[in-house]
Write an enzyme that holds these catalytic residues in place. Structure first.
Site, mmCIF file in Angstrom:
data_model
loop_
_atom_site.group_PDB
_atom_site.id
_atom_site.type_symbol
_atom_site.label_atom_id
_atom_site.label_comp_id
_atom_site.label_asym_id
_atom_site.label_seq_id
_atom_site.Cartn_x
_atom_site.Cartn_y
_atom_site.Cartn_z
ATOM 1 N N SER A 243 0.917 -1.200 -0.062
ATOM 2 C CA SER A 243 -0.118 -0.028 -0.069
ATOM 3 C C SER A 243 1.016 1.271 -0.132
ATOM 4 C CB SER A 243 -0.964 -0.137 1.314
ATOM 5 O OG SER A 243 -1.570 1.311 1.506
ATOM 6 N N TYR B 157 -2.822 -0.395 10.404
ATOM 7 C CA TYR B 157 -2.591 -0.577 9.052
ATOM 8 C C TYR B 157 -1.017 0.085 8.621
ATOM 9 C CZ TYR B 157 -4.018 -0.743 4.101
ATOM 10 O OH TYR B 157 -3.971 -1.430 2.686
HETATM 11 N N1 LIG Z 1 -8.521 -0.944 -1.688
HETATM 12 C C1 LIG Z 1 -7.863 -0.020 -1.164
HETATM 13 O O1 LIG Z 1 -7.909 1.028 -1.170
HETATM 14 C C2 LIG Z 1 -6.121 -0.502 -1.126
HETATM 15 C C3 LIG Z 1 -5.124 0.531 -1.022
HETATM 16 C C4 LIG Z 1 -3.804 -0.012 -0.989
HETATM 17 C C5 LIG Z 1 -3.484 -1.274 -0.771
HETATM 18 N N2 LIG Z 1 -4.633 -2.111 -0.669
HETATM 19 C C6 LIG Z 1 -4.382 -3.634 -0.228
HETATM 20 O O2 LIG Z 1 -4.802 -4.364 -1.376
HETATM 21 C C7 LIG Z 1 -4.930 -5.693 -1.075
HETATM 22 C C8 LIG Z 1 -6.314 -6.126 -1.385
HETATM 23 O O3 LIG Z 1 -7.113 -5.130 -1.169
HETATM 24 P P1 LIG Z 1 -8.665 -5.121 -1.609
HETATM 25 O O4 LIG Z 1 -9.098 -3.685 -1.593
HETATM 26 O O5 LIG Z 1 -9.026 -5.893 -2.946
HETATM 27 O O6 LIG Z 1 -9.566 -5.627 -0.547
HETATM 28 P P2 LIG Z 1 -11.002 -6.615 -0.279
HETATM 29 O O7 LIG Z 1 -11.420 -6.491 1.080
HETATM 30 O O8 LIG Z 1 -11.953 -5.852 -1.402
HETATM 31 O O9 LIG Z 1 -10.405 -7.852 -0.779
HETATM 32 C C9 LIG Z 1 -9.707 -8.582 0.024
HETATM 33 C C10 LIG Z 1 -9.756 -10.059 -0.176
HETATM 34 O O10 LIG Z 1 -8.939 -10.633 0.488
HETATM 35 C C11 LIG Z 1 -9.592 -11.814 1.199
HETATM 36 N N3 LIG Z 1 -8.911 -12.163 2.494
HETATM 37 C C12 LIG Z 1 -8.946 -11.277 3.532
HETATM 38 N N4 LIG Z 1 -8.190 -11.941 4.362
HETATM 39 C C13 LIG Z 1 -7.866 -13.159 4.053
HETATM 40 C C14 LIG Z 1 -7.026 -14.334 4.725
HETATM 41 N N5 LIG Z 1 -6.757 -14.255 5.755
HETATM 42 N N6 LIG Z 1 -7.108 -15.458 3.900
HETATM 43 C C15 LIG Z 1 -7.217 -15.317 2.685
HETATM 44 N N7 LIG Z 1 -7.884 -14.394 1.937
HETATM 45 C C16 LIG Z 1 -8.076 -13.214 2.867
HETATM 46 C C17 LIG Z 1 -10.967 -11.397 1.379
HETATM 47 O O11 LIG Z 1 -11.854 -12.533 1.588
HETATM 48 C C18 LIG Z 1 -11.257 -10.502 0.127
HETATM 49 O O12 LIG Z 1 -11.862 -11.479 -0.833
HETATM 50 C C19 LIG Z 1 -4.794 -5.584 0.466
HETATM 51 O O13 LIG Z 1 -3.370 -6.066 0.772
HETATM 52 C C20 LIG Z 1 -5.026 -4.246 0.754
HETATM 53 O O14 LIG Z 1 -4.361 -3.844 2.169
HETATM 54 C C21 LIG Z 1 -6.057 -1.820 -0.933
#
Ligand SMILES: NC(=O)c1ccc[n+]([C@@H]2O[C@H](COP(=O)([O-])OP(=O)(O)OC[C@H]3O[C@@H](n4cnc5c(N)ncnc54)[C@H](O)[C@@H]3O)[C@@H](O)[C@H]2O)c1
Length: 255
Positions: free
Chosen positions: A136, A149
């Site tokens: 991130s 976070y």
């Molecule tokens: N959305 C944002 O704004 C953003 C920004 C920067 C970084 N990120 C990072 O991107 C990655 C994905 O985020 P996203 O926005 O797609 O999130 P999301 O919540 O939309 O999807 C995340 C997925 O991961 C799965 N998951 C969560 N914990 C898990 C575990 N212990 N084992 C297996 N699966 C698991 C969930 O079931 C879900 O399907 C994360 O690492 C998040 O920190 C997101």
């Protein structure tokens, strides 16, 4: 690395950024896409759409990660690209219970350690492999509203750097994906909770997937779907105190 013909694992592949990565890797003609998620139904849905392989697993548990990697090695013989993407955004500060800090640590940091531990022996033996960690922009900068976070994403970036430094000359390429806001359920939950500062500049998960494919083709360490993050990072390094003053100002405008 080009994705065509490659065996790829994506954790958190059932939703958001992970789902967009799976779909994009299918367009790139990967040989196999393994969709790993805690949410079994979501993993099944995505896998069905792209003729991938769904596996239900909790990546914060080492036994689950070992099982996933063992299954895939048995089926395909090698893993070319492991996208350690699953993560959670837990709000927290110094008063947050240790159990919550631990939960965040286990998913946002230890899952990457477990992934590396499981796939590196095979990759190093072949002298070839790619690890992508979804970190991130909070790992380079900070998150003004969540210490849990910010801290775990810094640790995640540190681990990616360490892997690159240690194994980069042995055929292992590592990338750290560091977006700001991405329009997924995670951002939706944050904005429903009043954490809206990333919403205006948020990008679509499909754009992130495009940037990942480009970044992997170039073997670049930092993949930045928001290019301005590089400038913010430079400003932080140039004058830490000035940057902190700016972050205090931003913090004071947020809930
Ligand atoms: N959305 C944002 O704004 C953003 C920004 C920067 C970084 N990120 C990072 O991107 C990655 C994905 O985020 P996203 O926005 O797609 O999130 P999301 O919540 O939309 O999807 C995340 C997925 O991961 C799965 N998951 C969560 N914990 C898990 C575990 N212990 N084992 C297996 N699966 C698991 C969930 O079931 C879900 O399907 C994360 O690492 C998040 O920190 C997101």
């Amino acid at each position: 690395m080009q994705i065509i013909g490659k065996v790829v694992i994506v954790t958190g592949g059932g939703n958001g950024i992970g789902r967009a990565l799976c779909r994009r890797f299918a367009v790139e003609c990967a040989k196999a896409i393994v969709v790993v998620d805690l949410d079994e139904e979501a993993a099944r849905r995505v896998a069905a759409e792209i003729a991938g392989v769904p596996i239900a697993a909790d990546v914060s548990r080492e036994a689950d990660v070992q099982r996933v990697v063992g299954d895939v090695l048995e089926r395909y013989g090698a893993i070319d690209l492991f996208c350690s993407n699953a993560g959670i955004a837990v709000d927290g500060d110094e008063t947050t219970a240790p159990v919550e800090w631990q939960r965040c640590w286990d998913v946002n940091v230890m899952a990457h350690v477990f992934a590396a531990r499981a796939v590196l022996p095979g990759m190093l033996a072949r002298g070839d492999g790619y690890l992508l960690q979804t970190v991130s922009a909070a790992g380079l900068l900070t998150h003004p509203q969540s210490a849990t976070y910010a801290v775990t994403k810094h640790a995640s970036l540190a681990f990616a750097e360490w892997l690159s430094m240690t194994y980069g000359d042995r055929g292992i390429t590592v990338s750290a994906l560091c977006p700001q806001g991405v329009r997924t359920d995670m951002l939706q939950r944050a904005s429903a909770g009043g954490r809206t500062f990333l919403v205006d500049s948020a990008v679509a998960p499909e754009q992130v997937a495009d940037d990942v494919v480009k970044g992997i083709a170039e073997g670049r360490f930092l993949i930045l779907p928001h290019p301005e993050v590089a400038d913010y990072f430079r400003r932080k390094a140039d004058d830490y105190d000035r940057w902190l003053r700016g972050m205090r100002r931003l913090r004071s405008t947020l809930k």
